[in-house]
Design an enzyme around this catalytic site. Sequence first.
Site, mmCIF file in Angstrom:
data_model
loop_
_atom_site.group_PDB
_atom_site.id
_atom_site.type_symbol
_atom_site.label_atom_id
_atom_site.label_comp_id
_atom_site.label_asym_id
_atom_site.label_seq_id
_atom_site.Cartn_x
_atom_site.Cartn_y
_atom_site.Cartn_z
ATOM 1 N N CYS A 142 0.813 -1.205 0.000
ATOM 2 C CA CYS A 142 0.000 0.000 0.000
ATOM 3 C C CYS A 142 0.854 1.265 0.000
ATOM 4 O O CYS A 142 0.487 2.275 0.526
ATOM 5 C CB CYS A 142 -0.927 0.003 1.205
ATOM 6 S SG CYS A 142 -2.259 1.194 1.089
ATOM 7 N N LYS A 154 -4.649 -2.163 -2.031
ATOM 8 C CA LYS A 154 -5.052 -1.272 -0.936
ATOM 9 C C LYS A 154 -4.945 -2.017 0.389
ATOM 10 O O LYS A 154 -5.823 -1.956 1.236
ATOM 11 C CB LYS A 154 -6.503 -0.798 -1.150
ATOM 12 C CG LYS A 154 -6.678 0.059 -2.387
ATOM 13 C CD LYS A 154 -6.166 1.453 -2.136
ATOM 14 C CE LYS A 154 -6.452 2.352 -3.344
ATOM 15 N NZ LYS A 154 -5.920 3.688 -3.138
ATOM 16 N N ILE A 184 -5.925 -3.870 6.097
ATOM 17 C CA ILE A 184 -6.448 -2.916 5.125
ATOM 18 C C ILE A 184 -5.718 -1.582 5.263
ATOM 19 O O ILE A 184 -5.255 -1.212 6.335
ATOM 20 C CB ILE A 184 -7.976 -2.724 5.269
ATOM 21 C CG1 ILE A 184 -8.333 -2.053 6.594
ATOM 22 C CG2 ILE A 184 -8.714 -4.042 5.104
ATOM 23 C CD1 ILE A 184 -9.775 -1.564 6.648
ATOM 24 N N CYS A 185 -5.611 -0.862 4.148
ATOM 25 C CA CYS A 185 -4.890 0.406 4.136
ATOM 26 C C CYS A 185 -5.794 1.510 4.664
ATOM 27 O O CYS A 185 -6.830 1.815 4.072
ATOM 28 C CB CYS A 185 -4.427 0.725 2.714
ATOM 29 S SG CYS A 185 -3.448 2.224 2.626
ATOM 30 N N LEU A 186 -5.384 2.116 5.794
ATOM 31 C CA LEU A 186 -6.197 3.152 6.439
ATOM 32 C C LEU A 186 -5.477 4.491 6.470
ATOM 33 O O LEU A 186 -6.001 5.467 7.015
ATOM 34 C CB LEU A 186 -6.498 2.731 7.887
ATOM 35 C CG LEU A 186 -7.290 1.436 8.086
ATOM 36 C CD1 LEU A 186 -7.205 0.985 9.535
ATOM 37 C CD2 LEU A 186 -8.736 1.657 7.693
#
Lengths: 300, 174
Positions: free
Chosen positions: A138, B111, B118-120
């Site tokens: 990411c 992502k 998860i990408c936050l």
Amino acid sequence: MDNHLFSVGMTKTDAAVQTLSDINPDVVLESYSLNITTVKGFEVFMESLKRRFSQKSGQKSGVDLVLSCVDNYEARMVVNQACNELGQTWMESGVSEDAVSGHIQLLVPGETACFACAPPLVVASGVDERTLKREGVCAASLPTTMGVVAGLLVQNALKYLLKFGYVSPYLGYNSLKDFFPTMEMRPNPQCSNNACIERQKEYLQTKPARDAAAKAKLEAESSKTEGPLHMDNEWNISVVDDSEMDTLNSCGVSGALPEGLIHELPTAEKYHESLVTEEAKTVEDDLEELQRQLDALNAS
Amino acid sequence: MEGWDPSTKSALTQIPLLSTRAGPRDGAAWTQRLKEEYRALIAYTTMNKSHDNDWFRISAANPEGTRWSGTCWYVHNLRRYEFALQFDIPVTYPATAPEIELPQLDGKTHKMYRGGKICLTVHFKPLWAKNCPRFGIAHALCLGLAPWLAAEVPILVDSGVLKHKDDESTSAES
């Protein structure tokens, strides 16, 4: 640690140990592969720092220097927590999410800003993230930036451990403009990290001793060139210590404000959270009762 | 909060705020924080059910309340996609937010960090930092996971990366 040079099929920590022992078999290496942000992982991490290899008496930590080479904010905050609790000097390093800038930072608990003293800002670069993202991760990744930052970190660590040159408290690297900003950061007296606040208090308590040592050193040096530099002092110029300057300045600031003006921010050094009293103090319920309520909702 | 849809905003305002700044290593203060977490989760789940917008199940996976697991689902083109959900409460909580994991989606979207986290970073972390210690697990689900599912599931389904379980059982055995 993120490294693509090592072999596939083994943890990167074990791969690093293998590569490093090939380079220098005399170094004793230990590898740990764990998530330090969990309660259990943190305990293992703390124990690994406390083990006394160098038998440094009177100190909580058994290592000389911690180098942080992690790739996320959470892990940095955990290294910060451990080092603040142990009073352990450490160096932080990182590459920005867009992979074109980085930094290294020296953190001496109580003396310099800790990682929680100044929270990082999310800065918009104006470049579409999708053009930088790499498959599977990411964030962008550029090995050259990492190589430069790693080199800067190791150089600073060598200077610190072998006591030569100037150990940078902070060194930034902006690769797009080849700009290397440096600065010093004092600890935040309102830092949300309790261990940081404790280290700050301890550092302040030892200030007289440090000042005396510095003064003695200065006098020893200046004793060779005794005597006033200038025979007359027409303008009454005198050299004032930094700490005296602080007290002089704060006297001027804390004075009454002109009519119609008020301080927008609290003047107290310690920020008191006023919210606490308002609502949540009413939570007197039993924890098991709350768990039952949530379970009932989950079941329906 | 600019850029957030009105329903998320109104849901957010109805989740009780927390006040105890305590993490898993803080003993009695952590128990107090845990009570506040439960209170917020109960209020949020109740609200979702009453608005016919039920979308997750979550419960503590250990007695200390430091590990949580459950499921979450998202409806796309009238079909329900369900995922296992898990996270640890970090030792530096609440200064750092929980890293929500959807292990089944690991490797299927960029992502996401390794391990299915998860990408936050952009949409949620700054909000969490600004609202520490008032945001808790319920807020992380509402402002972190829900928008992520809404953005990612349609893309994953439409691009064929994610298959509905009814379709998958037939194709997987072939």
